[in-house]
Design an enzyme around this catalytic site. Structure first.
Site, PDB file in Angstrom:
ATOM      1  N   ASP A 562       0.499   4.866   4.753  1.00  0.00           N
ATOM      2  CA  ASP A 562      -0.252   4.411   3.581  1.00  0.00           C
ATOM      3  C   ASP A 562       0.709   4.475   2.391  1.00  0.00           C
ATOM      4  O   ASP A 562       1.652   5.266   2.385  1.00  0.00           O
ATOM      5  CB  ASP A 562      -1.480   5.283   3.318  1.00  0.00           C
ATOM      6  CG  ASP A 562      -2.525   4.550   2.487  1.00  0.00           C
ATOM      7  OD1 ASP A 562      -3.512   4.050   3.065  1.00  0.00           O
ATOM      8  OD2 ASP A 562      -2.335   4.438   1.253  1.00  0.00           O
ATOM      9  N   ASP A 589       5.494   1.565   1.536  1.00  0.00           N
ATOM     10  CA  ASP A 589       4.929   0.228   1.391  1.00  0.00           C
ATOM     11  C   ASP A 589       5.121  -0.478   2.731  1.00  0.00           C
ATOM     12  O   ASP A 589       6.253  -0.778   3.131  1.00  0.00           O
ATOM     13  CB  ASP A 589       5.651  -0.527   0.271  1.00  0.00           C
ATOM     14  CG  ASP A 589       5.060  -1.926   0.068  1.00  0.00           C
ATOM     15  OD1 ASP A 589       4.304  -2.395   0.932  1.00  0.00           O
ATOM     16  OD2 ASP A 589       5.372  -2.537  -0.971  1.00  0.00           O
ATOM     17  N   ASP A 608      -5.171  -1.802   9.287  1.00  0.00           N
ATOM     18  CA  ASP A 608      -6.505  -1.691   8.673  1.00  0.00           C
ATOM     19  C   ASP A 608      -6.307  -2.124   7.223  1.00  0.00           C
ATOM     20  O   ASP A 608      -6.037  -1.315   6.335  1.00  0.00           O
ATOM     21  CB  ASP A 608      -7.008  -0.245   8.783  1.00  0.00           C
ATOM     22  CG  ASP A 608      -8.509  -0.165   8.576  1.00  0.00           C
ATOM     23  OD1 ASP A 608      -9.184  -1.210   8.664  1.00  0.00           O
ATOM     24  OD2 ASP A 608      -9.012   0.933   8.308  1.00  0.00           O
ATOM     25  N   CYS A 661     -12.791  -5.452   6.373  1.00  0.00           N
ATOM     26  CA  CYS A 661     -14.250  -5.312   6.289  1.00  0.00           C
ATOM     27  C   CYS A 661     -14.779  -6.334   5.290  1.00  0.00           C
ATOM     28  O   CYS A 661     -15.563  -6.011   4.407  1.00  0.00           O
ATOM     29  CB  CYS A 661     -14.650  -3.899   5.914  1.00  0.00           C
ATOM     30  SG  CYS A 661     -13.969  -3.344   4.367  1.00  0.00           S
TER      31      CYS A 661
HETATM   32  C1  LIG Z   1      -9.084  -0.247   4.249  1.00  0.00           C
HETATM   33  S1  LIG Z   1      -8.235   0.980   3.502  1.00  0.00           S
HETATM   34  C2  LIG Z   1      -7.919   2.062   4.841  1.00  0.00           C
HETATM   35  C3  LIG Z   1      -9.058   2.799   5.390  1.00  0.00           C
HETATM   36  C4  LIG Z   1      -8.624   3.793   6.440  1.00  0.00           C
HETATM   37  N1  LIG Z   1      -7.929   3.178   7.520  1.00  0.00           N
HETATM   38  C5  LIG Z   1      -9.780   4.599   6.973  1.00  0.00           C
HETATM   39  O1  LIG Z   1     -10.309   4.258   8.024  1.00  0.00           O
HETATM   40  O2  LIG Z   1     -10.192   5.541   6.306  1.00  0.00           O
HETATM   41  C6  LIG Z   1      -6.668   0.227   3.287  1.00  0.00           C
HETATM   42  C7  LIG Z   1      -5.566   1.169   2.941  1.00  0.00           C
HETATM   43  O3  LIG Z   1      -4.391   0.395   2.817  1.00  0.00           O
HETATM   44  C8  LIG Z   1      -3.557   1.034   1.884  1.00  0.00           C
HETATM   45  N2  LIG Z   1      -2.546   0.072   1.433  1.00  0.00           N
HETATM   46  C9  LIG Z   1      -2.698  -0.951   0.577  1.00  0.00           C
HETATM   47  N3  LIG Z   1      -1.540  -1.607   0.423  1.00  0.00           N
HETATM   48  C10 LIG Z   1      -0.642  -0.991   1.196  1.00  0.00           C
HETATM   49  C11 LIG Z   1       0.750  -1.194   1.452  1.00  0.00           C
HETATM   50  N4  LIG Z   1       1.420  -2.190   0.881  1.00  0.00           N
HETATM   51  N5  LIG Z   1       1.375  -0.359   2.287  1.00  0.00           N
HETATM   52  C12 LIG Z   1       0.700   0.657   2.871  1.00  0.00           C
HETATM   53  N6  LIG Z   1      -0.608   0.884   2.680  1.00  0.00           N
HETATM   54  C13 LIG Z   1      -1.275   0.083   1.849  1.00  0.00           C
HETATM   55  C14 LIG Z   1      -4.514   1.524   0.823  1.00  0.00           C
HETATM   56  O4  LIG Z   1      -3.976   2.585   0.096  1.00  0.00           O
HETATM   57  C15 LIG Z   1      -5.719   1.905   1.644  1.00  0.00           C
HETATM   58  O5  LIG Z   1      -5.728   3.266   1.900  1.00  0.00           O
END
Ligand SMILES: C[S@@+](CC[C@H](N)C(=O)[O-])C[C@H]1O[C@@H](n2cnc3c(N)ncnc32)[C@H](O)[C@@H]1O
Length: 711
Positions: A562, A589, A608, A661
């Site tokens: 993340d 990232d 996700d 989602c």
């Molecule tokens: C849908 S949420 C994840 C929910 C999590 N998988 C759960 O079940 O609790 C998407 C996640 O992607 C992360 N995210 C967004 N952009 C990102 C990036 N460029 N690299 C890594 N993570 C990223 C966000 O911080 C967020 O926590």
């Protein structure tokens, strides 16, 4: 699970799910995967798109096509400025100017003869009743407390002299928001259901929804409302006040300027402001001021109101959530009844929103709404009670005409009736067809069901079911997702024995669709290395590991990525609490993951993805009024980058699962199609697809595709 519930899953051609539950898309290379048609396996929405002769569609709303037009020029509107209130409302300007009337109400008609037609022109960029244009960043980004902007972009109530003394919130900032949470807001709406290990008891566990409220959204009528001030209790029985009460009610409403109230014989009969409404109004103010999530603000405000009864707390929660999800529609309605909408102060508007919500969506009796509304306004702006009295009376009359037209004939009226921004409703209709879009909007206004996942690492499923049973709730097992149960009576989550199950890591709260995706991402063959991208606080981590234990008898080595370090820390703590030792959180990232991890080194990869969360609006009421069409495109671009980079990490023969989602094609099938049209994407074949539609009592709407790297 009921049929209705299972029916939410719509997989692809041919292959149903086990036992009629979540159906998944069929295996095999799709016809047209490379030429840009929809991905194999995934069956597009089967609702018919509107054609010229279909009824569904946006009717252009030309001036003169009929439709409700609001007040006549100079008609309606509050006119009675009170001495001492500064320049009175209603002096000088007409109540409504023609432009606003035309914009807000002109196509809300059932009379005109034009059929629905598919939205196809820029004129429809106008948001129903909103001043912000589609594409106006300030609308989505800033006006999260709702529409208040004026023509020139200034916030309403802040232009020119204030009508009332400002009363700014200056209390302690109890609401605990992480600094970096703001960064996530746009892309991470869907994981805050997972923020606590012990879930908050959902409001619907205390039945507070009035039948009329539900019928306004077209949903089935649940239990009658309960409220705990004497007048409202009477109203909530769905009865008009008795003659005596009515008489007294008139007296209680007091003078138009909200001055001393006289009951029979001139005795003052003060109306007591219900604690639930006061708390709801405060929650609304904080959500507006801090651009916060209502689910995060609510507990701290309720806690601050010492001595508030559980029923009042539930009522406050219900109203605060309802106001948040219907915000733009409430403001449109309030403005229609105000002479100078831009002059009203924000905290007065907060109070009026509560009453507007009760009138429009709870079907609250006008007496209670006016009385309580005046008290609410008085509590935030004493000098505004006269205005409140007049406006609320107008609102209670005007509410009878809501939604100002026939939703079957006008998309604007339909959007208003379901409290959706017009652009959003148009987009849904264009993608799903009218029927599915309508069903989707209706279902988005229902209360969210509560599902739990049993953690096989810590708990025996039969024992968990027994604990819930003993505590008073039946558990309905998912027909298709192992370890997933619908909690039939969510009040049980307050019981100590059940709370203990959450605290010791035996169960976690997770929507059935999320659990289905975790199962999908865990492939049949053995897995030596699993990569999770967008790990958040780790709910999917826990779910995937639970599936691994069911399938392989052990957890799997996993790297969970993340881009927020604090989430990695939380994930590590949660994983430990759930008995998982094999997870390594990585802050990075993920669009540049190959700088951190060796390519082609994972058997299974789950993306996700951060998304608009449009499939989870029952749990996240802010989304519909904060999201913009531009954000959807921005997210789609990030989602594509994440998927393309994730694909590099998959071993030949390994699997790649992409999940969101949301329901928008731009974030779902179009991302997958775009990836599979690339040179590298050709190496991936679709194995299975999940696309859940939303039904009032079913799971959230999620989307997932599992692909196999074939070379
Ligand atoms: C849908 S949420 C994840 C929910 C999590 N998988 C759960 O079940 O609790 C998407 C996640 O992607 C992360 N995210 C967004 N952009 C990102 C990036 N460029 N690299 C890594 N993570 C990223 C966000 O911080 C967020 O926590």
């Amino acid at each position: 699970m009921t049929d209705q519930h299972q029916g939410g899953y719509r997989g692809a051609a041919g292959r149903g799910g086990n036992g009629g539950g979540p159906r998944r898309g069929g295996a095999g290379r799709p016809a047209g995967g490379r030429d840009g048609r929809s991905s194999g396996g995934y069956k597009k929405y089967d609702g018919k798109k509107p054609s010229g002769d279909s009824r569904g569609g946006y009717r252009g709303g030309k001036p003169g096509e009929g439709g409700y037009r609001g007040g006549k020029p100079n008609g309606g509107g509050y006119r009675g400025g009170k001495p001492g209130e500064g320049k009175p409302y209603g002096s000088g300007k007409p109540s409504y100017n023609g432009r606003r009337d035309d914009r807000d109400f002109r196509d809300g008609d059932s009379r005109g003869g034009k059929p629905y037609k598919k939205f196809d022109g820029p004129k429809s960029d106008r948001q129903g009743g909103y001043r912000g244009k589609l594409g106006d960043k300030s609308f989505g980004d800033k006006r999260q407390g709702g529409y208040r902007g004026s023509k020139d972009g200034a916030r309403g109530g802040q232009r020119g002299p204030k009508r009332f003394d400002g009363k700014k919130y200056d209390g302690p900032k109890k609401f605990d928001r992480r600094d970096d949470r703001r960064d996530d807001r746009r892309f991470e709406r869907r994981d805050d259901e997972h923020r606590t290990q012990t879930p908050a008891v959902p409001e619907r566990s205390v039945a507070m929804t009035s039948p009329r409220a539900s019928s306004r959204f077209g949903a089935p009528a649940p239990a009658p409302a309960v409220e705990h001030d004497a007048r409202s209790a009477r109203d909530d029985r769905g009865q008009r006040p008795r003659r005596d009460d009515r008489h007294q009610g008139d007296a209680r409403r007091g003078s138009r300027d909200g001055g001393p109230r006289g009951g029979r014989g001139g005795r003052p009969q003060p109306v007591k402001l219900s604690p639930g409404r006061a708390a709801a109004c405060e929650i609304g103010r904080i959500v507006r001021e801090r651009e916060a999530f209502v689910s995060e603000v609510t507990p701290s405000v309720i806690a601050k109101h010492e001595g508030i009864s559980p029923e009042d707390a539930a009522f406050a929660t219900k109203i605060a959530r309802g106001v948040t999800s219907t915000l733009g529609t409430l403001d449109e309605f309030i403005d229609r009844n105000l002479r100078s909408p831009e002059d009203i102060q924000d905290d007065v508007r907060d109070a009026l929103r509560v009453s507007a919500y009760e009138l429009l969506f709870l079907g609250k009796d006008a007496y209670a709404a006016v009385d309580q509304g005046v008290e609410l306004v008085r509590s935030v702006q004493p000098k505004a009670s006269g205005l409140a009295n007049s406006v609320l009376r107008k609102m209670s009359t005007s509410a009878k005409k809501f939604p100002y037209g026939n939703p079957d004939l006008s998309l604007q009226v339909l959007a208003r009736s379901q409290a959706f921004p017009l652009w959003f409703a148009k987009r849904l209709m264009n993608e799903m067809g009218l029927k599915q879009a309508t069903d989707f909007m209706r279902a988005s206004n229902a209360d969210a069901p509560v599902f739990i996942a049993v953690n096989p690492i810590k708990a025996d499923e039969a024992e968990v079911v027994e604990v819930f049973d003993q505590a008073g709730s039946l558990m309905e097992p998912s027909a298709t997702v192992p370890g997933c149960y619908l909690v039939k009576d969510a009040r049980v989550l307050r019981k100590p024995a059940v709370r203990a199950l959450f605290e010791n890591g035996s169960v976690c709260v997770s929507d059935e669709s999320a659990q289905a995706i975790a199962a999908l991402a865990c492939p049949e063959g053995d897995v030596e290395a699993f990569l999770e991208i967008g790990a958040g606080r780790g709910t999917k981590t826990i779910l995937v590991q639970g599936n691994a234990v069911r399938r392989f008898g052990r957890t799997v080595p996993m790297v969970s990525v993340d881009d927020h370090a604090f989430k990695g820390e939380l994930l590590a703590k949660r994983a430990a609490a759930y008995g998982i030792q094999s997870v390594r959180p990585l802050t990075a990232d993920a669009r540049k993951l190959s700088e951190k991890l060796p390519e082609a080194s994972f058997d299974a990869v789950l993306v996700d993805a951060p998304c608009s969360g449009a499939g989870t609006m029952r749990r996240h009421p802010e989304i519909r009024w904060r999201l913009t069409a531009e954000q959807i495109e921005e997210m789609a671009a990030i989602e594509y980058d994440l998927l393309a980079e994730a694909a590099k990490m998959v071993k030949p023969g390994g699997t790649l699962t992409y999940a969101t989602c949301t329901v928008f094609e731009a974030e779902n099938s179009q991302v997958v199609d775009r990836f599979r049209r690339t040179k590298f994407g050709e190496a991936f074949e679709i194995e299975e697809t999940i696309a859940t539609t939303l039904s009032a009592s079913g799971a959230d709407a999620h989307y997932a595709v599992r692909m196999k790297r074939v070379r």
